[in-house]
Write an enzyme that holds these catalytic residues in place. Structure first.
Site, PDB file in Angstrom:
ATOM      1  CE1 TYR A 179      -3.982   1.778  -0.192  1.00 54.98           C
ATOM      2  CE2 TYR A 179      -3.468   2.674   1.968  1.00 54.98           C
ATOM      3  CZ  TYR A 179      -4.246   2.670   0.835  1.00 54.98           C
ATOM      4  OH  TYR A 179      -5.293   3.552   0.710  1.00 54.98           O
ATOM      5  CE  LYS A 239     -20.559 -20.406 -15.879  1.00 51.96           C
ATOM      6  NZ  LYS A 239     -21.440 -21.262 -16.671  1.00 51.96           N
ATOM      7  CD  GLU A 284     -23.691 -18.546 -15.754  1.00 52.67           C
ATOM      8  OE1 GLU A 284     -24.064 -19.724 -15.679  1.00 52.67           O
ATOM      9  OE2 GLU A 284     -22.778 -18.169 -16.498  1.00 52.67           O
ATOM     10  CG  ASP A 285     -28.146 -18.389 -14.458  1.00 55.18           C
ATOM     11  OD1 ASP A 285     -27.946 -19.062 -15.485  1.00 55.18           O
ATOM     12  OD2 ASP A 285     -27.973 -18.837 -13.323  1.00 55.18           O
ATOM     13  CG  ASP A 302     -26.911 -19.000 -19.095  1.00 55.90           C
ATOM     14  OD1 ASP A 302     -26.374 -19.945 -18.507  1.00 55.90           O
ATOM     15  OD2 ASP A 302     -27.283 -17.974 -18.518  1.00 55.90           O
ATOM     16  CB  ALA A 335     -30.476 -17.288 -24.692  1.00 55.03           C
TER      17      ALA A 335
END
Length: 756
Positions: free
Chosen positions: A40, A95, A137-138, A163, A198
């Protein structure tokens, strides 16, 4: 949810010991004030200034190069539908886990509370600088099409809606191979697609790129065939309308060469299947129930080439064959997008990999003598370790050839080596072992089944199809515990002390007495011992009333080991029984021997331990590279402890040259290939990754594996007993449920190996 997985188990898995399935870990040292100053302020300012001058340097100094966002608004989650962003989070974390374990890609899951396309796109664009790629996703159709299209155009990092494209890529590879086996050309086949969401749209677009003609495609939705005279179709569905005189799925199936199901279960009848052309190709991909069951389909037609989305049948179309490796290749060349060329490269790479000779480890995993390209193998298996070294290079090369790569790869051999190293985590081996156990479950005696953890392990083994449990102990107590944990099924419960077992108990005692009568044992003593469940259990395995035995939860290791050696006996030619522990480490699976049995083995004992370790590792499909470890290197000490290691190595080199082993070596030289190469270029381990360590005594081996387990959180499987005539495996006193289940998998695989 699978019927084998109970609601409480699923909830406990996600909640304990820590809520969720992923975490963030530091990759740099952080122990000192200097470390923190570098991490940092003030040290962090230097990479910030470099990135300000050249934005591409962000890939050099941050995690962006290996970081993907899994993003959803929760509008089309698995089979659950529109459940919202918060409820979708467990799926997105899942996922993320798959990305990590299959391709070593780090993931942040992002759940966006936005159904409006503009708002969703705006949100993703705003956070995109954080990531090297985005996996959508989804998200429900048709919004998913517009969202992906816009993000691909407006961002300069890889974007893919899995998908849509995952199933398309995997099924296209399978279709390419299936057509070859059926002797049909893509341009000549009639294809029926059931489902118009889809995934179906993307699949069909990719099939066209394989050569399937649009005029030969018929797509159906829940209302029937997508005809050009229908007025209820959106833009994407209109892309695949037909003027043919077809109105429903039954009409469309007549004479069809290919059926692709991306819809709901049990909508295809045997009659519809029989109406298809010769050598039909049927991909029934609805999950968990396919459009027609695998068994019914193959019973209806023996010329069918069949694929499903299920793991319990041949030819599983599983998205995990695609998305981790496609993103891996895209990230490694810093691709600006995932384009059609990259997707088709993945298709061809998957199809080609199926035709290559399958490694023995894959055959072993799926309990097959040999897996070869054909009707039952048209797509690689999900546990094929070659996927990581074959698919990403194909994707990366396509990105380079199509002009979207920003960091070209020059040394492809070195790149493949890096990819293989990425899968160093040993946990994948245990997944392979579990999968292999499920392929041919064996009967396993649980000798302490009235212990809750043991019974829970037996329940998991039964529910998951890993083993067929036989429960030993007080029947009333076991049944009460089974009711408490909702353990149901046709399970054998045996109480060795019961009246019902008197005849078998006496038969076992007679056999035991005849074996031990010249060692001072009386028949009465043998009968008494057979009331003890470990003795009774061992005799069950000895007399082939069961295939394997797992015990040791309630007693110390030596107490349990003694009767096992006494009753089961050693394999002919083996002087000493030994034990090895499989450690699932970050660098890969590592076997440590002897961790439990021999206190101070001599040189001859060590050669035997090394040979048994070599054989055990091969049982797991591994190629053993063993090191005899000590406090010295190649004769640098004349102590008896070091000399016996060197003697054992010399003996093995002379009489068992097939065993890859060298030493004596210090542990760091054994495990660090560069150190070994620089100092001991003559070693027979040159260029090899050591995955097995043989220790000079039990003390050092036992301490090592327990240190690894506690300090580095390496999962320990074992000790695995080596040298007994039957598959008997001992668990540690008070072992966890997961540890017991792992040992059951080992016992089943051991039993399978001995049956061959």
């Amino acid at each position: 949810m699978s019927s084998k997985i109970k609601r409480t188990d699923a909830l406990d898995y996600h909640q304990f010991p820590t809520p969720g399935k992923i975490q963030v870990l530091p990759t740099k040292k952080h122990a000192t004030q200097r470390d923190l100053s570098l991490a940092y302020s003030p040290g962090v300012a230097e990479p910030c200034l470099e990135i300000e001058k050249n934005e591409q340097k962000v890939y050099n100094y941050t995690s962006k190069s290996n970081l993907v966002a899994v993003i959803s608004n929760g509008t089309a989650v698995l089979g659950l539908g529109d459940i919202g962003p918060l409820a979708s989070k467990p799926v997105m974390e899942g996922k993320a886990l798959l990305f990590k374990i299959f391709a070593d890609i780090d993931v942040f899951d992002i759940e966006v509370d936005a159904k409006d396309v503009d708002k969703f796109v705006e949100t993703v664009k705003a956070i995109a600088p954080t990531f090297g790629g985005i996996n959508l996703e989804d998200i429900k159709a048709p919004e998913a099409f517009e969202i992906e299209s816009r993000l691909k155009e407006e961002l300069n990092i890889p974007v893919m809606h899995d998908d849509q494209h995952g199933t398309a890529i995997i099924s296209a590879a399978a279709l390419k191979n299936a057509l070859e086996i059926a002797g049909k050309k893509p341009s000549e086949v009639n294809v029926v697609i059931n489902g118009a969401g889809a995934a179906s749209i993307s699949c069909t677009r990719l099939y066209k790129k394989l050569g399937v003609l649009k005029e030969n495609i018929v797509m159906c939705d829940s209302k029937g065939v997508l005809r050009s005279d229908r007025t209820d179709l959106n833009k994407q569905k209109k892309e695949f309308t037909t003027d043919k005189d077809l109105y429903n799925l039954e009409d469309a199936m007549k004479g069809a060469d290919v059926f692709i199901g991306l819809s709901i279960g049990n909508v295809v009848s045997p009659e519809m299947l029989l109406s298809m052309a010769k050598n039909p190709i049927v991909f029934a991909l609805a999950n968990p129930d396919p459009e027609i069951s695998y068994q019914l389909a193959v019973e209806t037609r023996n010329d069918i080439i069949m694929a499903t989305g299920r793991s319990d049948h041949p030819n599983q179309v599983n998205n995990v064959l695609g998305f981790p490796f496609i993103f891996r290749g895209a990230l490694d060349v810093r691709a600006k997008k995932i384009n059609e060329e990259m997707k088709m490269a993945a298709v061809h790479a998957l199809a080609d990999l199926t035709k290559q000779s399958v490694p023995e480890q894959v055959n072993i995993t799926y309990n097959k003598k040999v897996i070869t390209f054909g009707k039952d193998y048209i797509i690689p298996k999900p546990f094929d370790m070659r996927l990581i070294s074959e698919i990403p290079p194909a994707v990366a090369k396509a990105a380079m050839d199509s002009g979207v790569a920003q960091l070209p790869i020059e040394d492809w051999d070195a790149y493949k080596e890096i990819l293989i190293e990425r899968l160093g985590t040993g946990s994948k081996l245990m997944r392979l072992v579990t999968n292999r156990a499920k392929s041919d479950p064996k009967t396993v005696v649980f000798a302490e089944a009235d212990q809750l953890n043991v019974l829970k392990a037996a329940q998991i083994a039964y529910d998951e199809g890993i083993a067929i449990p036989i429960l030993l102990g007080d029947k009333i107590a076991i049944e009460a515990l089974m009711k408490e944990i909702q353990f149901e099924g046709s399970i054998r419960i045996i109480d060795p002390k019961s009246k019902e077992e008197e005849q078998r108990r006496n038969e076992f005692a007679e056999i035991f007495w005849k074996k031990e009568q010249r060692k001072g044992m009386t028949l009465l003593e043998a009968q008494k011992w057979m009331r003890e469940r470990n003795y009774f259990a061992a005799m069950m395995v000895n007399e082939n009333h069961a295939d394997a035995l797992v015990t040791g939860y309630t007693r110390s290791y030596p107490t349990v080991a003694r009767p096992m050696i006494e009753l089961i006996g050693k394999i002919k030619g083996i002087r000493r029984v030994a034990a090895t522990n499989l450690m699932l480490t970050e660098r890969g699976p590592l076997f440590l021997s002897d961790t439990a049995m021999n206190i101070n083995p001599n040189a001859k004992d060590l050669t035997e331990i090394a040979r048994m370790t070599d054989k055990t590792m091969k049982m797991f499909g591994l190629k053993p590279n063993l090191a005899m470890v000590s406090f010295s290197n190649f004769g640098s000490s004349s102590s008896d402890s070091a000399k016996k290691m060197s003697e054992a190595v010399n003996y093995l080199h002379k009489y068992f040259p097939h065993v890859v082993i060298d030493g004596e070596l210090q542990a760091d030289f054994a495990l660090n290939e560069k150190m070994r190469r620089d100092k001991f270029s003559f070693s027979k381990l040159q260029g090899k990754k050591v995955n097995g360590l043989i220790y000079p005594n039990l003390e050092s081996a036992n301490i090592s594996y327990k240190l690894l387990k506690e300090i580095h959180a390496a999962e320990s499987i074992g000790p695995i007993i080596m040298g007994l005539q039957k598959p008997v495996h001992l668990i540690q006193l008070g072992a966890s449920v997961d540890e017991i289940v792992n040992m059951v998998c080992i016992a089943v695989v051991d039993a399978q190996s001995r049956k061959k």
